[in-house]
Design a protein around this motif. Structure first.
Motif, PDB file in Angstrom:
ATOM      1  N   GLY A 102      41.978  49.251  21.306  1.00  0.00           N
ATOM      2  CA  GLY A 102      42.320  48.949  19.917  1.00  0.00           C
ATOM      3  C   GLY A 102      41.752  48.232  19.125  1.00  0.00           C
ATOM      4  O   GLY A 102      40.824  47.462  19.589  1.00  0.00           O
ATOM      5  N   LYS A 103      41.861  47.976  17.863  1.00  0.00           N
ATOM      6  CA  LYS A 103      41.025  47.336  17.019  1.00  0.00           C
ATOM      7  C   LYS A 103      41.822  46.781  15.868  1.00  0.00           C
ATOM      8  O   LYS A 103      42.754  47.334  15.307  1.00  0.00           O
ATOM      9  CB  LYS A 103      39.770  48.132  16.353  1.00  0.00           C
ATOM     10  N   MET A 104      41.467  45.859  15.074  1.00  0.00           N
ATOM     11  CA  MET A 104      41.965  45.326  13.826  1.00  0.00           C
ATOM     12  C   MET A 104      41.552  46.360  12.730  1.00  0.00           C
ATOM     13  O   MET A 104      40.569  47.146  12.771  1.00  0.00           O
ATOM     14  CB  MET A 104      41.533  44.123  13.459  1.00  0.00           C
ATOM     15  N   ASP A 105      42.465  46.542  11.760  1.00  0.00           N
ATOM     16  CA  ASP A 105      42.255  47.641  10.888  1.00  0.00           C
ATOM     17  C   ASP A 105      40.879  47.758  10.212  1.00  0.00           C
ATOM     18  O   ASP A 105      40.354  48.771   9.791  1.00  0.00           O
ATOM     19  CB  ASP A 105      43.311  47.556   9.532  1.00  0.00           C
ATOM     20  N   GLN A 106      39.969  46.750   9.877  1.00  0.00           N
ATOM     21  CA  GLN A 106      39.173  46.495   9.077  1.00  0.00           C
ATOM     22  C   GLN A 106      37.750  47.047  10.023  1.00  0.00           C
ATOM     23  O   GLN A 106      36.498  46.948   9.468  1.00  0.00           O
ATOM     24  CB  GLN A 106      38.697  45.243   8.398  1.00  0.00           C
ATOM     25  N   VAL A 107      37.718  47.012  11.248  1.00  0.00           N
ATOM     26  CA  VAL A 107      36.766  47.293  12.248  1.00  0.00           C
ATOM     27  C   VAL A 107      36.279  48.888  12.014  1.00  0.00           C
ATOM     28  O   VAL A 107      37.063  49.694  12.235  1.00  0.00           O
ATOM     29  CB  VAL A 107      37.113  47.083  13.732  1.00  0.00           C
TER      30      VAL A 107
END
Length: 338
Positions: free
Chosen positions: A149-154
Motif C-alpha cells: 500500500g502507499k500514502m495518497d501522494q505517492v
C-alpha cells in the motif's frame, strides 16, 4: 535503479537472497558486523522450508554512500525517528521508503520524509536468524505473500515499480484498503507473536495448547473490536476473510472460532516471533508497536483490551528481568474474562 534493504536481519536476509537470485541487485545493510561479514564471505544462506545460498552485496550502515531509489526498511521500530532521519539523506529526490515493519509506522515516517515518498508492505511469512548470514524460512513456500500500500501522494508509477520488484520473491497484492491490511497483520501479530513471546514457543504451539488458544482468541477479538470501533475494515489474509471466520458474537460462533485457530495458522505453525528472538538475546522488543497499538486504539475508541494490556505488561517485565518466556506465564491470564 539502486535498491537497499535496510535492517537485513532474519526477514531481510531471505528477501535479499530471493531478489538477488532473481537478478534484482540489492544492497543488504545491517549494523551487526558479524552478520555483514558472513554475508560478504558466504552469501545469504537460507534454510528451513527452502534451501539456497546466494552471493549478495552487504554493508554496514557507515559504509553507505550516494542515494537510493528504493529503501526497504526492515529494522525494529524502537529507533524509527532517528533511523528514518538518517536515511533521508540517502534517499533520492523522488525515492521511496517502503516499510516492512509491524504495526502502523507509515504516518510517523511520512512526517520525516513526506507523504509522497512513503509506502508500506505487510509480510505474510516468517523467518528466524539462526547465525550470522544464515536465516531459516519458517513459512511454507506456497504461503509467501506481500500486501502493498502507499500514502495518497505517492505516484501510481512508483507503486508499480515496487510491486514488480517484490514479485520476484512472491505474489504481491496491491491494497486499496491499506489500513485494513495493516490491521489484518496486526491481528495476527498481536495474537500469535504476542503469545509466542510470552510463552517462548512457536505460533503452532500457541495455537495447539487449549489454554494459550483462549488467550490467542481473545487477543484477536480485541483487535477486531477496536478496528470496528475505529471504522476500519480488516482486509482478508491471503484470500481468507479472517473476521468472518474468527469473529464471534454468540457462544456457537465462539466455539467454531476456537476450533478454527490451529487450522488458520497451520502454514505458519513453525514461525517464532521476532519479539521472542529479541527477548532471548536480552534485547528490547517491539511489543509497543504491536500489542501496544491495539491498546492505544482501545483507549481512543473506548474498547477494553485486557488481554493485549496483559501481554504488554508481561513482555515489558521480561525486558527488565522480571520472569522469562514460558508456559508458566499462562497463570497471569487466569480469571480474566473474554
Amino acid at each position: 535503479m539502486r535498491i537497499a534493504i535496510y535492517g537485513a536481519g532474519s526477514l531481510g536476509t531471505i528477501m535479499g537472497a530471493y531478489l538477488t537470485k532473481a537478478g534484482i541487485p540489492v544492497e543488504m545493510i545491517n549494523r551487526n558486523k558479524k552478520h555483514v561479514e558472513a554475508l560478504k564471505k558466504n552469501g545469504a544462506v537460507v534454510t528451513g522450508t527452502v534451501s539456497m545460498q546466494v552471493p549478495v552485496t552487504a554493508y554496514l550502515p557507515e559504509e553507505m554512500n550516494g542515494t537510493y531509489d528504493i529503501i526497504f526498511l526492515m529494522t525494529k521500530q524502537l529507533d524509527n525517528a532517528a533511523t528514518v532521519t538518517r536515511l533521508k539523506e540517502y534517499l533520492s529526490r523522488d525515492g521511496i521508503i517502503c516499510t516492512l515493519q509491524n504495526g502502523l509506522p507509515e504516518p510517523e515516517i511520512a512526517k520525516i520524509v513526506g507523504e509522497s515518498q512513503v509506502m508500506g508492505c505487510t509480510v505474510a511469512w516468517g523467518a528466524t536468524l539462526k547465525e550470522p548470514g544464515v536465516s531459516e524460512l519458517t513459512s511454507e513456500p506456497d504461503s509467501l505473500s506481500f500486501g502493498l500500500g502507499k500514502m495518497d501522494q505517492v505516484p501510481e508509477k512508483k507503486m508499480e515499480e515496487v510491486k514488480e520488484i517484490l514479485e520476484h520473491m512472491c505474489p504481491v497484492e496491491v491494497e486499496e484498503n491499506f489500513m485494513g491490511v495493516r490491521f489484518s497483520k496486526l491481528l495476527i501479530n498481536a495474537a500469535f507473536s504476542g503469545m509466542s513471546a510470552v510463552l517462548g514457543c512457536t505460533f503452532g504451539e500457541a495455537a495447539q495448547d487449549k489454554r494459550s488458544r483462549v488467550c490467542v482468541q481473545n487477543l484477536m477479538k480485541e483487535c477486531m473490536d477496536v478496528a470496528e470501533a475505529a471504522g476500519i475494515r480488516i482486509a482478508p489474509i491471503q484470500g481468507k476473510d479472517v473476521v468472518r471466520l474468527l469473529n464471534y458474537n454468540n457462544p456457537v460462533k465462539k466455539k467454531i472460532s476456537f476450533l478454527l485457530i490451529p487450522i488458520a495458522i497451520k502454514k505458519h505453525a513453525k514461525l517464532k516471533a521476532s519479539m521472542l528472538q529479541d527477548l532471548e538475546k536480552g534485547k528490547p522488543c517491539e511489543v509497543d508497536a504491536i500489542n501496544g497499538v491495539v491498546c492505544q486504539f482501545g483507549k481512543k475508541y473506548h474498547v477494553a483490551t485486557p488481554y493485549n494490556d496483559k501481554v504488554v505488561e508481561i513482555i515489558h517485565g521480561m525486558e527488565v528481568g522480571k520472569g522469562k518466556p514460558g508456559f508458566e506465564n499462562l497463570r497471569e491470564f487466569e480469571g480474566m474474562k473474554g
